[in-house]
Each structure stands twice: as structure tokens, then as C-alpha cells.
Design an enzyme around this catalytic site. Structure first.
Site, PDB file in Angstrom:
ATOM      1  CB  SER A   1      48.583  47.878 -70.328  1.00 49.60           C
ATOM      2  OG  SER A   1      48.220  48.662 -71.423  1.00 49.60           O
ATOM      3  CG  LEU A   2      44.413  46.123 -66.756  1.00 55.64           C
ATOM      4  CD1 LEU A   2      44.295  45.739 -65.299  1.00 55.64           C
ATOM      5  CD2 LEU A   2      43.282  45.529 -67.569  1.00 55.64           C
TER       6      LEU A   2
ATOM      7  CD  GLU B   1      42.162  39.005 -60.220  1.00 60.30           C
ATOM      8  OE1 GLU B   1      42.361  37.948 -59.624  1.00 60.30           O
ATOM      9  OE2 GLU B   1      42.219  39.110 -61.446  1.00 60.30           O
TER      10      GLU B   1
ATOM     11  CE  LYS C   1      47.068  47.659 -62.102  1.00 58.87           C
ATOM     12  NZ  LYS C   1      48.513  47.692 -61.916  1.00 58.87           N
TER      13      LYS C   1
ATOM     14  CG  ASP D   1      52.877  48.330 -57.107  1.00 59.73           C
ATOM     15  OD1 ASP D   1      53.057  48.307 -58.335  1.00 59.73           O
ATOM     16  OD2 ASP D   1      53.097  49.341 -56.408  1.00 59.73           O
TER      17      ASP D   1
ATOM     18  NE  ARG E   1      51.862  44.544 -70.245  1.00 63.44           N
ATOM     19  CZ  ARG E   1      52.073  45.628 -70.940  1.00 63.44           C
ATOM     20  NH1 ARG E   1      53.269  46.212 -70.884  1.00 63.44           N
ATOM     21  NH2 ARG E   1      51.151  46.151 -71.704  1.00 63.44           N
TER      22      ARG E   1
ATOM     23  CD  GLU F   1      52.003  42.310 -61.457  1.00 64.90           C
ATOM     24  OE1 GLU F   1      51.521  41.860 -62.532  1.00 64.90           O
ATOM     25  OE2 GLU F   1      52.384  43.483 -61.322  1.00 64.90           O
TER      26      GLU F   1
ATOM     27  CE1 TYR G   1      47.427  38.995 -64.654  1.00 58.63           C
ATOM     28  CE2 TYR G   1      48.425  39.317 -62.499  1.00 58.63           C
ATOM     29  CZ  TYR G   1      48.426  39.539 -63.853  1.00 58.63           C
ATOM     30  OH  TYR G   1      49.416  40.288 -64.411  1.00 58.63           O
TER      31      TYR G   1
ATOM     32  CE  LYS H   1      41.746  40.501 -64.439  1.00 56.29           C
ATOM     33  NZ  LYS H   1      42.547  39.361 -64.028  1.00 56.29           N
TER      34      LYS H   1
ATOM     35  CE  LYS I   1      48.185  51.991 -60.939  1.00 51.57           C
ATOM     36  NZ  LYS I   1      49.303  52.298 -61.776  1.00 51.57           N
TER      37      LYS I   1
ATOM     38  CB  CYS J   1      64.462  76.915 -24.660  1.00 51.99           C
ATOM     39  SG  CYS J   1      63.443  77.605 -25.976  1.00 51.99           S
TER      40      CYS J   1
ATOM     41  CB  CYS K   1      64.353  81.807 -24.524  1.00 50.59           C
ATOM     42  SG  CYS K   1      63.715  80.437 -23.537  1.00 50.59           S
TER      43      CYS K   1
ATOM     44  CB  CYS L   1      60.647  76.208 -23.419  1.00 48.96           C
ATOM     45  SG  CYS L   1      61.208  77.863 -22.957  1.00 48.96           S
TER      46      CYS L   1
ATOM     47  CB  CYS M   1      59.994  81.087 -24.631  1.00 50.15           C
ATOM     48  SG  CYS M   1      60.875  80.339 -26.020  1.00 50.15           S
TER      49      CYS M   1
HETATM   50  S1  IVH Z   1      44.851  41.380 -65.514  1.00 45.98           S
HETATM   51  C1  IVH Z   1      44.991  42.974 -70.248  1.00 45.98           C
HETATM   52  N1  IVH Z   1      44.997  41.124 -62.938  1.00 45.98           N
HETATM   53  O1  IVH Z   1      48.469  45.241 -63.915  1.00 45.98           O
HETATM   54  C2  IVH Z   1      45.774  42.941 -68.987  1.00 45.98           C
HETATM   55  N2  IVH Z   1      46.647  42.432 -63.997  1.00 45.98           N
HETATM   56  O2  IVH Z   1      47.970  47.334 -66.333  1.00 45.98           O
HETATM   57  C3  IVH Z   1      45.070  42.107 -67.969  1.00 45.98           C
HETATM   58  N3  IVH Z   1      48.321  43.369 -62.481  1.00 45.98           N
HETATM   59  O3  IVH Z   1      50.460  44.321 -66.607  1.00 45.98           O
HETATM   60  C4  IVH Z   1      45.829  42.137 -66.710  1.00 45.98           C
HETATM   61  N4  IVH Z   1      47.507  42.487 -60.629  1.00 45.98           N
HETATM   62  O4  IVH Z   1      51.172  43.700 -64.284  1.00 45.98           O
HETATM   63  C5  IVH Z   1      45.568  41.672 -64.023  1.00 45.98           C
HETATM   64  N5  IVH Z   1      44.997  40.783 -60.649  1.00 45.98           N
HETATM   65  C6  IVH Z   1      45.564  41.310 -61.727  1.00 45.98           C
HETATM   66  C7  IVH Z   1      46.721  42.108 -61.656  1.00 45.98           C
HETATM   67  C8  IVH Z   1      47.235  42.658 -62.824  1.00 45.98           C
HETATM   68  C9  IVH Z   1      48.470  43.249 -61.140  1.00 45.98           C
HETATM   69  C10 IVH Z   1      49.193  44.182 -63.337  1.00 45.98           C
HETATM   70  C11 IVH Z   1      49.819  43.453 -64.473  1.00 45.98           C
HETATM   71  C12 IVH Z   1      49.406  44.158 -65.729  1.00 45.98           C
HETATM   72  C13 IVH Z   1      48.960  45.480 -65.206  1.00 45.98           C
HETATM   73  C14 IVH Z   1      47.818  46.005 -66.054  1.00 45.98           C
END
Ligand code: IVH
Length: 671
Positions: free
Chosen positions: A85-86, A117, A119, A121, A140, A180, A232, A296, A320, A413, A416, A431, A436
Site C-alpha cells: 500500500s502507499l 499517474e 490514482k 478510486d 488485494r 484497479e 499499472y 513512483k 491524495k 411570505c 409576514c 417579499c 417584513c
Molecule cells: S501502485 C505498492 N498505481 O492505491 C502499491 N496504485 O494505496 C503500489 N491505486 O492498493 C500501488 N491507482 O488500489 C498504484 N495508478 C495506481 C493506482 C493505485 C489506484 C490504488 C491501489 C493500491 C492503493 C495504494
């Protein structure tokens, strides 16, 4: 290709190859190679042959996207390479810190390029391919182990069941593709409407909708949901090697996977910061939700050297933002009668988090706007908030609440009882009763907050005193005693004294603020200040004719008439005298007095970016010489100062034949 001349086995191979290629061209490459009709025809042919020859059915046949039986629960699967995770950054400052940390750890002066790139959702998934064939799909999960959702992901047409061969070489023995899964916004709206029509609860946002859709025990349900994917990254890979993140993206694209077209390789963290800002504004244009950008380090060698801490790579960050839309219930549409008599509708909402703040009400502008969106009390609505913008109700999630009706402004109104009017050509209902009670109350609120800016005395204070009958007009405010205040609950000796003190202090506020607070029709802050400067005192205004007023910038004949009428009215004159006797400023102070200088009587407009000055500096320099700065170009404008990338004001100046000044001209003028 003819089905009659080739054997069934050859023909299914042909059909599968054509259909798989068509899907990749359509979903991943945005470049269809087959019409929908042709696709359907070939697909039907394939179904027919497979029905006749069940022994020819294989897992990556396009016909096998739907068809697996529902399962009882999801099997757990181990990811070959963990899905990390990031760590987050939320500002340019923390972004730069990240880059400094990267630089420090890598030590040398070697160049560091970044990949940025969107992110997405949605829901992170891992797709396993063996010899180019899709064999397993997983969520995941906790990063080490996820849930086996192979049949569900197979229903997503944007996921290739057989990889494209790229440069024509053979496929890698094994590769884990990371991406994703998401629900496009257009699909989400349609899906939400469909759910509602069937009386089912809709997901609150596209991300939940996507996650819920993938985690269906019956893949047939997933198949009916509008899902897509952006890939990605790569986890475990055998038979293929990469040197950079950028190269991975190219490879994914060449093998039939959807990669986001907005991914960029950037040479410095400053460029990344710029991209982050740009993205936040471009976010609204996309047909899918992004909650930030992912940054990255591009080189995989550098990534390896940086490593990870507790599953969070030191080479990447999520920049974010807060989500900008949410759904909630519109409890009721209320009407507030403003200080000008305008009826302002507003929405009472079930409190909801949007863009990092709790929203519990939103203005609704006017009747026409409400009906254009067809908002009704009881509806579930979509609320939006972007940046500093005040929350807006975008629209209802259909169908409407049961038994609901279209909104109509009340005929009378609510305060009033006077019959409401809607002047020809205006959008606001009003009004017309100048007495009023709500107008009086709103004028007082405007006085203490916007105009006089009295510390510690705000809307709640005014409302309470109003309800207790202690306050009906501005002069009442200056006659309040500590004894009166201490009758109110929550007002002890100290807080009463404080409130009265700051009310008394407000007597020193400049004349322009007093003018603004008087609630003169069509007189906002800018005009009040101009009036104060031009006339210098309330006495001059009390004597001003309509023509005198028309000479002021920003005042046309209609406005001049309304303002003259206001000053001619006996009640208003009495109010002015009362305030004067209480000690409020009725003449312009030093700062408001027009400067007499070589440029007095001249009006300038500044547009575009200046090189040597900020706009405020240029403005102040011109004003110091007696000139006036205005926001819009008119025939009264003396000259338009034009900097880098000017807007429409330059065109307007040219159209009206108003002189255009360069930065050099400005320098000559100021000296
Ligand atoms: S790279 C080591 N690239 O963000 C993890 N993640 O907190 C590298 N996500 O679980 C992840 N867009 O669900 C990467 N362009 C993107 C992304 C992406 C969405 C999500 C993914 C991951 C979470 C990281």
C-alpha cells in the site's frame, strides 16, 4: 474465413482470436476493428459450435466470461509478490520531503525520474497469466492473501482472457498484472438508477459499487455491472524483464491491457508538483473518480535499492485529495427571506462528509434551478464540493421519494404573509413588504457580520436578541445594556461586557462600511466604497441627485434611481440621523478620501501578468497618483494595462477603442 471449409477445432480458434482481438481493440486501444453486429455474429457462431462440441470449450473462450456457477464463499489465494500500500502526501511540502528522502537514500547525484499517474478510486486486483492466458484473478485482501474472484473478473470485457502477443514473441511463462477495477461515472449513474427502480439500495459512490460488484458470489451479477480496469503494474514475472515503470506501462499496453493515457514520466519533483495541481482541476473532466495521483520512482533498479517498509514502498507515494461528491438525503427545502426581500431556498441535508468537511445544508438558488434539477424533499441527492466552492446539490438520484411533488415557491411570505411577487424578467421571488420582520433580522445580521465585522457578535447573537425582542434595528444594538444581556442564558457579566465593548468599538469602522451596512438597494461592498470616496460624506449623499449618482462608476440610471429614492425616504433619513447621533462614522476617513494627483479622474484596467510588479503593486502605485482601478473595460476607461497572456479585456479595449498600455508605458506613467 468460412465455417464450412475449416474443421470445428480450427474454426473455434479463429473465432476466439478474432473476438479477443476485437475486445482488446475496443477496450484497451480505443480503436475498434469490428462493428457490434459483426462481433455478435461471430460470437453467436462460436456459441453454436461450442454447444455442438463441448470438448472444444476452454476457459479463455470469450463465451466463458459468464457461466461459472455461484460459489458459497471466496477461496483465499496467496499473491506471488505482495500487494503493498502507499504512504500518503497531501501537500507540495510533503511531496518535496519524499523526493529529498529518495535523493538521500540513493546517495549520489544520479538523475531520478518519476512516473505520475491518476490514482483510481476503485478496487485493487491482481491478474495471473500463464503463457499469456488468464488463469486467476484476486482482490488485494491484506496484501499477502486476497480473495479468489477469478470468474467475476473474467466477466469484465476490458480484461483480456488471452494476452495480445505484443511484438509477436511468445508470451511469458507467468506474470501477475496489477490494476484497479472501477465503475465509470456514467455507468454508476445508470446503475444507481436501475437499483433504485428495482427498490434496491444504491452504493454511496462508484468505488463501493465497483468493490461490491466484484465481490458477488454469483458472477452473473458481476457481468451485469458496468466495470472496467486500468492496469499499472506487474508483480511476479517469469520470462519477461523490465527496467522501468514506464517500460512496464508500454509493455502492458502492447499486450492488450488498458493503461491510463494520462500517465507521465517526469524528470523532476517540481514537474510532479505541477502535475499534481493540474490534476486536481482536471479531475472533474474524467469519467471515473480519482482521489489523487500516484508518484513512483521510475527506475526499477532505484526502486529495488530504496526498498519498502512494512509493505509500503519508499519509492512511491499517493498524493491524495478529499472526495468531492457524496450522496445524502434532502430532508427539506427551506426558504430564507434575505435582507433585500429575495426568497432564497436552501436544502436541509442529512449530514454527510464531502471533500473533508461535513455538509448539512446547501443553497438552492431559486425556484427555476430547483425545478430544472427536479429536486424534491425526501429525495436522495448527490452533493458536490470542489476546492473552496460552497457545496452544491447536483441532482436527485432517481426515482424521487415516494409521494413527492415538484417544488413550488410559497404564494405568501413565510414570515409576514404578504403575497410574493416575481418581477418580470427576474429569477428571484420577493417579499415586497419592506417591513417584513425577516428583512429587518437579515439586515442586522448583515450589519454585524459583513459590514461592521463586530468581534464575537454574529448571527446567533442577533437571532437570540431578536427572539427576545431586544433588537429591531441597528441603533438598538448601540443602546444595549449589560443588564439586558445578562437576562439571556449563557451571558455572564464578562461575556456581556465583552459584547458591548466590541459593539461600541465598531463605531470607529469607516464610513464605507456604514454605507454597506445600511442595506441600500443594489449597493454591494465595491459600490459602497466608491460612493464613500466620491461623495465623501452622508450629507453629500443625502443631497445627491440622480444625475450626480449616475456619474459614479458602476451606477446606471436604474440603480441611481433606487439609491436616490432610498436617501429620500423619511424612515431611512431618520435611521441615518440616529446612527450619527450614536457616534457612527458619517464621513469618509483619510483612507477613503480620493487622492488628488496627476492621474485623478483617470480610470485604468489591468489584465494579464506583469513582469516587474504584482497586480496589487501596480494598482497601489496608480491609486497613489489619484487614478482609479476598475475590473471591467468600458467607455469610461482611460487605458488598459496589458501584461503576459491577457484575457478578454484586451479584446474589449480594442473593440471600444480604449488605449492599450504596455508594461513600459505603465513604467513611464508611474515614473
Ligand atoms: S501502485 C505498492 N498505481 O492505491 C502499491 N496504485 O494505496 C503500489 N491505486 O492498493 C500501488 N491507482 O488500489 C498504484 N495508478 C495506481 C493506482 C493505485 C489506484 C490504488 C491501489 C493500491 C492503493 C495504494
Amino acid at each position: 474465413m468460412s465455417s464450412r471449409t475449416s474443421s470445428p477445432a480450427t474454426r473455434v480458434d479463429e473465432l476466439r482470436a478474432s473476438l479477443n482481438a476485437a475486445l482488446i481493440a475496443y477496450h484497451a486501444e480505443d480503436d475498434p476493428i469490428m462493428s457490434d453486429e459483426d462481433y455478435d455474429r461471430l460470437y453467436d457462431e462460436l456459441v453454436a459450435i461450442e454447444e455442438e462440441h463441448p470438448e472444444l470449450v476452454i476457459g479463455d473462450s470469450p463465451t466463458q466470461r459468464v457461466g461459472s456457477a455461484p460459489s458459497e464463499r471466496f477461496r483465499k489465494v496467496e499473491h506471488l509478490v505482495a500487494m503493498g500500500s502507499l504512504d500518503k502526501v497531501t501537500s507540495e511540502e510533503t511531496l518535496v520531503k519524499f523526493a529529498e528522502d529518495v535523493r538521500k537514500r540513493l546517495g549520489t547525484d544520479e538523475p531520478i525520474a518519476y512516473l505520475a499517474e491518476p490514482k483510481i478510486d476503485g478496487l485493487a486486483v491482481s491478474l495471473l497469466y500463464e503463457q499469456g492466458r488468464y488463469v486467476r484473478g484476486a482482490t488485494r485482501g491484506d496484501g499477502q492473501r486476497g480473495e479468489d474472484v477469478t470468474p467475476n473478473l473474467r466477466t469484465i470485457k476490458a480484461i483480456p482472457l488471452a494476452m495480445k502477443s505484443g511484438d509477436g514473441t511468445s508470451q511469458p511463462a507467468l506474470v501477475e498484472i496489477r490494476g484497479e477495477v472501477f465503475m465509470p461515472l456514467s455507468g454508476f449513474v445508470a446503475f444507481t438508477e436501475r437499483q433504485a427502480a428495482e427498490g434496491k439500495r444504491a452504493a454511496p459512490n462508484p468505488r463501493n459499487a465497483a468493490a461490491g460488484s466484484v465481490r458477488q458470489l454469483d458472477p452473473a451479477i458481476t457481468a451485469g455491472r458496468p466495470l472496467s480496469i486500468w492496469t499499472y503494474g506487474v508483480g511476479q514475472a517469469k520470462g519477461v524483464e523490465f527496467e522501468s515503470q514506464w517500460e512496464i506501462l508500454q509493455w502492458l499496453r502492447a499486450h492488450g491491457f488498458r493503461t491510463n493515457p494520462f500517465a507521465e514520466r517526469l524528470e523532476s519533483i517540481e514537474e510532479v508538483a505541477r502535475a499534481a495541481v493540474e490534476w486536481e482541476t482536471r479531475r472533474a473532466e474524467l469519467d471515473y473518480e480519482i482521489d489523487g495521483i500516484v508518484i513512483k520512482v521510475d527506475s526499477l533498479d532505484q526502486q529495488r535499492r530504496l526498498g519498502a517498509l512494512h509493505g509500503r514502498p519508499r519509492w512511491a507515494r499517493a498524493y491524495k485529495w478529499a472526495p468531492i461528491t457524496a450522496q445524502t438525503k434532502l430532508r427539506k427545502i427551506h426558504i430564507r427571506v434575505g435582507r433585500t426581500g429575495a426568497l432564497n431556498p436552501w436544502a436541509e441535508l442529512e449530514p454527510v462528509q464531502v471533500g473533508g468537511v461535513t455538509v448539512s445544508n446547501a443553497t438552492l438558488h431559486n425556484e427555476a434551478d430547483i425545478n430544472r434539477k427536479d429536486l424534491r424533499a425526501g429525495d436522495t441527492v448527490i452533493v458536490q464540493r470542489a476546492g473552496d466552492v460552497i457545496p452544491q446539490v447536483v441532482g436527485p438520484v432517481l426515482p424521487h421519494a415516494r409521494g413527492s411533488r415538484r417544488f413550488r415557491m410559497p404564494a405568501c411570505c413565510p414570515l409576514c404573509g404578504t403575497e410574493i411577487v416575481k418581477p418580470e424578467g427576474e429569477v428571484m421571488h420577493r417579499c415586497p413588504n419592506r417591513a417584513c420582520p425577516s428583512r429587518g433580522l437579515e439586515t442586522l445580521i448583515h450589519w454585524v457580520q459583513a459590514a461592521m465585522d463586530i468581534e464575537g457578535v454574529g448571527e446567533q447573537f442577533v437571532r437570540r436578541l431578536w427572539d427576545h425582542g431586544l433588537l429591531r434595528s441597528m441603533p438598538d444594538l448601540y443602546r444595549l445594556t449589560p443588564e439586558q444581556l445578562s437576562e439571556l442564558e449563557g451571558y455572564g457579566e464578562i461575556s456581556s461586557r465583552k459584547a458591548i465593548e466590541s459593539i461600541a468599538e465598531s463605531k470607529a469602522q469607516p464610513f464605507s462600511r456604514v454605507l454597506f451596512g445600511l442595506n441600500i438597494p443594489k449597493t454591494g461592498w465595491v459600490l459602497a466604497r466608491n460612493l464613500a470616496r466620491r461623495f465623501g460624506s452622508v450629507d453629500a449623499l443625502l443631497e445627491a441627485s440622480q444625475e450626480d449618482l449616475e456619474a459614479v462608476e458602476g451606477i446606471g440610471p436604474d440603480r441611481a434611481e433606487l439609491i436616490a429614492e432610498w436617501f429620500a425616504d423619511d424612515e431611512n433619513r431618520k435611521l441615518v440621523e440616529e446612527l450619527r447621533s450614536l457616534g457612527l462614522q458619517m464621513a469618509a476617513g483619510e483612507a477613503e478620501r480620493p487622492v488628488d494627483g496627476p492621474l485623478t479622474g483617470n480610470q485604468y484596467v489591468i489584465t494579464g501578468t506583469l513582469e516587474a510588479w504584482s497586480r496589487d503593486e501596480a494598482k497601489a502605485s496608480l491609486e497613489a497618483l489619484g487614478a482609479k482601478i476598475s475590473e471591467s473595460v468600458s467607455k469610461k476607461t482611460t487605458g488598459v494595462v496589458v501584461g503576459e497572456s491577457p484575457g478578454s479585456k484586451l479584446a474589449k479595449a480594442q473593440k471600444l477603442g480604449v488605449p492599450v498600455l504596455s508594461e513600459d508605458d505603465l513604467r513611464a506613467l508611474i515614473g
